[in-house]
Design a protein around this motif. Sequence first.
Motif, mmCIF file in Angstrom:
data_model
loop_
_atom_site.group_PDB
_atom_site.id
_atom_site.type_symbol
_atom_site.label_atom_id
_atom_site.label_comp_id
_atom_site.label_asym_id
_atom_site.label_seq_id
_atom_site.Cartn_x
_atom_site.Cartn_y
_atom_site.Cartn_z
ATOM 1 N N ALA A 23 0.847 -1.198 0.000
ATOM 2 C CA ALA A 23 0.000 0.000 0.000
ATOM 3 C C ALA A 23 0.879 1.244 0.000
ATOM 4 O O ALA A 23 1.846 1.325 0.748
ATOM 5 C CB ALA A 23 -0.900 -0.001 1.234
ATOM 6 N N THR A 24 0.563 2.191 -0.872
ATOM 7 C CA THR A 24 1.378 3.401 -0.966
ATOM 8 C C THR A 24 1.313 4.242 0.298
ATOM 9 O O THR A 24 2.185 5.061 0.533
ATOM 10 C CB THR A 24 0.966 4.266 -2.181
ATOM 11 N N SER A 25 0.304 4.027 1.140
ATOM 12 C CA SER A 25 0.210 4.778 2.395
ATOM 13 C C SER A 25 1.287 4.337 3.378
ATOM 14 O O SER A 25 1.599 5.055 4.318
ATOM 15 C CB SER A 25 -1.171 4.606 3.013
ATOM 16 N N ALA A 26 1.874 3.168 3.169
ATOM 17 C CA ALA A 26 2.888 2.644 4.079
ATOM 18 C C ALA A 26 4.299 3.082 3.689
ATOM 19 O O ALA A 26 5.267 2.638 4.293
ATOM 20 C CB ALA A 26 2.805 1.128 4.109
ATOM 21 N N ILE A 27 4.440 3.937 2.705
ATOM 22 C CA ILE A 27 5.763 4.372 2.255
ATOM 23 C C ILE A 27 6.296 5.469 3.164
ATOM 24 O O ILE A 27 5.631 6.462 3.416
ATOM 25 C CB ILE A 27 5.714 4.859 0.787
ATOM 26 N N ASN A 28 7.509 5.266 3.652
ATOM 27 C CA ASN A 28 8.208 6.277 4.426
ATOM 28 C C ASN A 28 9.015 7.103 3.426
ATOM 29 O O ASN A 28 10.142 6.753 3.074
ATOM 30 C CB ASN A 28 9.117 5.631 5.475
ATOM 31 N N ALA A 29 8.427 8.190 2.962
ATOM 32 C CA ALA A 29 9.020 8.996 1.892
ATOM 33 C C ALA A 29 10.369 9.583 2.282
ATOM 34 O O ALA A 29 11.276 9.659 1.456
ATOM 35 C CB ALA A 29 8.059 10.106 1.485
ATOM 36 N N ILE A 30 10.517 9.974 3.527
ATOM 37 C CA ILE A 30 11.775 10.588 3.959
ATOM 38 C C ILE A 30 12.909 9.573 3.936
ATOM 39 O O ILE A 30 13.984 9.836 3.404
ATOM 40 C CB ILE A 30 11.617 11.230 5.356
ATOM 41 N N ALA A 31 12.669 8.383 4.482
ATOM 42 C CA ALA A 31 13.704 7.343 4.499
ATOM 43 C C ALA A 31 14.075 6.919 3.072
ATOM 44 O O ALA A 31 15.252 6.734 2.756
ATOM 45 C CB ALA A 31 13.233 6.145 5.307
ATOM 46 N N ALA A 32 13.075 6.775 2.220
ATOM 47 C CA ALA A 32 13.334 6.378 0.831
ATOM 48 C C ALA A 32 14.124 7.453 0.093
ATOM 49 O O ALA A 32 15.075 7.153 -0.633
ATOM 50 C CB ALA A 32 12.018 6.093 0.112
ATOM 51 N N THR A 33 13.750 8.711 0.297
ATOM 52 C CA THR A 33 14.442 9.828 -0.353
ATOM 53 C C THR A 33 15.900 9.882 0.088
ATOM 54 O O THR A 33 16.807 10.042 -0.727
ATOM 55 C CB THR A 33 13.737 11.162 -0.035
ATOM 56 N N ARG A 34 16.142 9.722 1.371
ATOM 57 C CA ARG A 34 17.520 9.743 1.892
ATOM 58 C C ARG A 34 18.340 8.582 1.323
ATOM 59 O O ARG A 34 19.491 8.759 0.943
ATOM 60 C CB ARG A 34 17.515 9.703 3.410
ATOM 61 N N ALA A 35 17.748 7.401 1.249
ATOM 62 C CA ALA A 35 18.468 6.231 0.717
ATOM 63 C C ALA A 35 18.874 6.462 -0.733
ATOM 64 O O ALA A 35 19.990 6.133 -1.135
ATOM 65 C CB ALA A 35 17.605 4.980 0.839
ATOM 66 N N LEU A 36 17.982 7.054 -1.522
ATOM 67 C CA LEU A 36 18.298 7.325 -2.934
ATOM 68 C C LEU A 36 19.337 8.431 -3.064
ATOM 69 O O LEU A 36 20.256 8.342 -3.884
ATOM 70 C CB LEU A 36 17.021 7.706 -3.692
ATOM 71 N N ALA A 37 19.201 9.476 -2.241
ATOM 72 C CA ALA A 37 20.135 10.602 -2.322
ATOM 73 C C ALA A 37 21.548 10.179 -1.926
ATOM 74 O O ALA A 37 22.529 10.720 -2.445
ATOM 75 C CB ALA A 37 19.651 11.753 -1.452
ATOM 76 N N GLN A 38 21.675 9.193 -1.057
ATOM 77 C CA GLN A 38 23.005 8.699 -0.683
ATOM 78 C C GLN A 38 23.742 8.133 -1.895
ATOM 79 O O GLN A 38 24.964 8.082 -1.908
ATOM 80 C CB GLN A 38 22.895 7.610 0.386
ATOM 81 N N ILE A 62 4.528 7.037 -5.150
ATOM 82 C CA ILE A 62 3.360 7.178 -4.277
ATOM 83 C C ILE A 62 2.109 7.483 -5.098
ATOM 84 O O ILE A 62 1.024 7.006 -4.791
ATOM 85 C CB ILE A 62 3.608 8.279 -3.210
ATOM 86 N N ALA A 63 2.288 8.248 -6.169
ATOM 87 C CA ALA A 63 1.154 8.599 -7.036
ATOM 88 C C ALA A 63 0.684 7.405 -7.856
ATOM 89 O O ALA A 63 -0.254 7.510 -8.642
ATOM 90 C CB ALA A 63 1.539 9.756 -7.950
ATOM 91 N N GLY A 64 1.328 6.266 -7.679
ATOM 92 C CA GLY A 64 0.867 5.049 -8.337
ATOM 93 C C GLY A 64 1.696 4.637 -9.528
ATOM 94 O O GLY A 64 1.293 3.785 -10.303
ATOM 95 N N GLY A 65 2.858 5.206 -9.661
ATOM 96 C CA GLY A 65 3.673 4.894 -10.827
ATOM 97 C C GLY A 65 4.845 3.989 -10.531
ATOM 98 O O GLY A 65 5.008 3.450 -9.438
ATOM 99 N N GLU A 66 5.636 3.831 -11.536
ATOM 100 C CA GLU A 66 6.876 3.077 -11.466
ATOM 101 C C GLU A 66 7.932 4.030 -12.005
ATOM 102 O O GLU A 66 7.704 4.726 -12.979
ATOM 103 C CB GLU A 66 6.755 1.833 -12.349
ATOM 104 N N VAL A 67 9.074 4.078 -11.363
ATOM 105 C CA VAL A 67 10.110 5.034 -11.738
ATOM 106 C C VAL A 67 11.412 4.285 -11.990
ATOM 107 O O VAL A 67 11.785 3.392 -11.230
ATOM 108 C CB VAL A 67 10.319 6.080 -10.617
ATOM 109 N N THR A 68 12.105 4.671 -13.048
ATOM 110 C CA THR A 68 13.429 4.134 -13.321
ATOM 111 C C THR A 68 14.435 5.255 -13.114
ATOM 112 O O THR A 68 14.267 6.353 -13.653
ATOM 113 C CB THR A 68 13.529 3.600 -14.768
ATOM 114 N N LEU A 69 15.453 4.977 -12.330
ATOM 115 C CA LEU A 69 16.473 5.966 -11.997
ATOM 116 C C LEU A 69 17.851 5.439 -12.341
ATOM 117 O O LEU A 69 18.104 4.235 -12.243
ATOM 118 C CB LEU A 69 16.474 6.260 -10.497
ATOM 119 N N VAL A 70 18.751 6.354 -12.689
ATOM 120 C CA VAL A 70 20.158 6.014 -12.804
ATOM 121 C C VAL A 70 20.832 6.608 -11.573
ATOM 122 O O VAL A 70 20.773 7.814 -11.350
ATOM 123 C CB VAL A 70 20.787 6.571 -14.096
#
Length: 176
Positions: free
Chosen positions: A37-52, A68-76
């Motif tokens: 469920a997207t409501s269970a996402i800890n956005a701050i922890a996820a953002t910090r992990a990616l920014a590292q 969170i908006a319901g998508g899938e994201v690909t990052l480099v």
Amino acid sequence: MTNAGLKEVFGRLGQVQDVDRNQSGSRESLVLRPEGATSAINAIAATRALAQCGITLLRAKRAVEAVIAGGEVTLVLPKVASRDQLVEELAAAGLQGKFLRKRLRITSKSVAKKWVKKVRERAGLTQEQFAVTYGMDLKTLQKYEHGDSIPASSVLSYLQMIEADPEAVKRIRIEG
């Protein structure tokens, strides 16, 4: 606003947290999806992990918001120190992270010959069956397996997909 006024405003906001960025690591491509469920996402922890891993906080935040908006994201990600650790941190934050396979680079005909044959044999097919099943020209497949030529990068990518999940690729060919 005076300097004293700015200090007061910043004092009320609290301490700014910085992200410890990885100093080394490899460049990786990552696909992010919600774990449940997207409501269970800890956005701050996820953002910090990616920014590292070397992307800006803003870019990491926007990627998490898109998931969170319901998508899938690909990052480099420029500097992934540990794939396993990043996947664990994202899972703890409620996101599923899957790494894309690195592009296969084969520069020798003898290496290509062994690898193509291994992919076909893992699928449990003869050359003719493999060519028909996966839409390849039989003579071209035979050239690869005899070491007469090196497959183009697009063919290598296709063979990597077959190697990873031959049944899924076969279903796509049959249904699609």
